[in-house]
Design a protein around this motif. Sequence first.
Motif, mmCIF file in Angstrom:
data_model
loop_
_atom_site.group_PDB
_atom_site.id
_atom_site.type_symbol
_atom_site.label_atom_id
_atom_site.label_comp_id
_atom_site.label_asym_id
_atom_site.label_seq_id
_atom_site.Cartn_x
_atom_site.Cartn_y
_atom_site.Cartn_z
ATOM 1 N N GLU A 163 10.851 4.186 5.045
ATOM 2 C CA GLU A 163 11.288 2.784 5.092
ATOM 3 C C GLU A 163 10.174 1.881 5.614
ATOM 4 O O GLU A 163 9.968 0.772 5.104
ATOM 5 N N ILE A 164 9.458 2.364 6.622
ATOM 6 C CA ILE A 164 8.335 1.584 7.158
ATOM 7 C C ILE A 164 7.261 1.390 6.093
ATOM 8 O O ILE A 164 6.709 0.298 5.932
ATOM 9 N N ALA A 165 6.973 2.449 5.346
ATOM 10 C CA ALA A 165 5.958 2.356 4.290
ATOM 11 C C ALA A 165 6.365 1.344 3.224
ATOM 12 O O ALA A 165 5.530 0.570 2.722
ATOM 13 N N LYS A 166 7.654 1.312 2.859
ATOM 14 C CA LYS A 166 8.134 0.365 1.851
ATOM 15 C C LYS A 166 7.989 -1.079 2.338
ATOM 16 O O LYS A 166 7.553 -1.961 1.587
ATOM 17 N N ILE A 167 8.358 -1.312 3.597
ATOM 18 C CA ILE A 167 8.253 -2.674 4.141
ATOM 19 C C ILE A 167 6.790 -3.094 4.236
ATOM 20 O O ILE A 167 6.440 -4.241 3.919
ATOM 21 N N ARG A 168 5.923 -2.174 4.635
ATOM 22 C CA ARG A 168 4.485 -2.492 4.673
ATOM 23 C C ARG A 168 4.000 -2.877 3.279
ATOM 24 O O ARG A 168 3.212 -3.823 3.123
ATOM 25 N N GLY A 169 4.485 -2.156 2.275
ATOM 26 C CA GLY A 169 4.094 -2.479 0.899
ATOM 27 C C GLY A 169 4.560 -3.863 0.488
ATOM 28 O O GLY A 169 3.809 -4.624 -0.134
ATOM 29 N N GLN A 170 5.804 -4.222 0.857
ATOM 30 C CA GLN A 170 6.335 -5.544 0.530
ATOM 31 C C GLN A 170 5.542 -6.649 1.224
ATOM 32 O O GLN A 170 5.221 -7.684 0.621
ATOM 33 N N LEU A 171 5.219 -6.436 2.504
ATOM 34 C CA LEU A 171 4.427 -7.421 3.247
ATOM 35 C C LEU A 171 3.044 -7.590 2.630
ATOM 36 O O LEU A 171 2.545 -8.709 2.489
#
Length: 264
Positions: A163-171
């Motif tokens: 989940e952290i990796a996905k949010i980092r990607g979105q940011l």
Amino acid sequence: MPEISAFKHCAAYCLAQRFDMPPLTKWLSETKQVRIIKGAILIEDNQSWSAVFAYGAVVHWHISPERQAKLHQLLLSHAENPLPNPEEDHFTFALDCPSTHIVEDHIEIESSDPMLLFALSQGMAQSIKLASFETHAINTINNTNYIPKSLAENGKIKLNRHEIAKIRGQLFLTKSDIILSYDLLDTPDFFWEYPEYEDFYSLTAKYLEIPQRTEVLSKKLETIHELFEMLADEQKHRHSSRLEWIIIWLIAFEIVITLTEKIF
């Protein structure tokens, strides 16, 4: 000042991330009277104009809602990443006035010179594109504002590594999309060839506060960058902690094996 009944409608829209201009230009050239100006398209039709810009914006001058909708449908058929909620801004205008100025979203224009209208359209298109950047940045910040709050309250972020990796990607995508398009907010190259029209663009950019809003957007991008760095640090911390526990268990296992061998 002209009578209210003489006022005409002007509208600016940001419909998509960008338009695929070559096929769009080809299609429009076969059906309408158009000018190709520095990668943009100016459509003229009986004292009505539409300026189409490659970065997904279009400005209409005295175009009926029905004709706008029809052109938008065509533009979206040649668009990349259409916006789910297009940005829009509306003005009134009058032609053949003593001078050109803007007051309370009403534009008085000194002539019906299409190039003058195109110069004004440049500022309006930049403004509506900037509005789409602002909305994107604000939505991203609002959707992730629980992260620093969670860190402050619990000392950790309650998300797994995926989940952290996905949010980092979105940011990262939000930040890179805006930064890579930042040059759109500079003075357009059009005015290198037509400097006599730059004052009209400057008038629009000043009225729509493009420089100030760009500065505020930069601050929002800094917030996004800080969130990105915060998540990166959290990922590094979790990875380091995991490695530490692996090492501890390996050492403990080795100690158990050694003790077992000595006992038996």
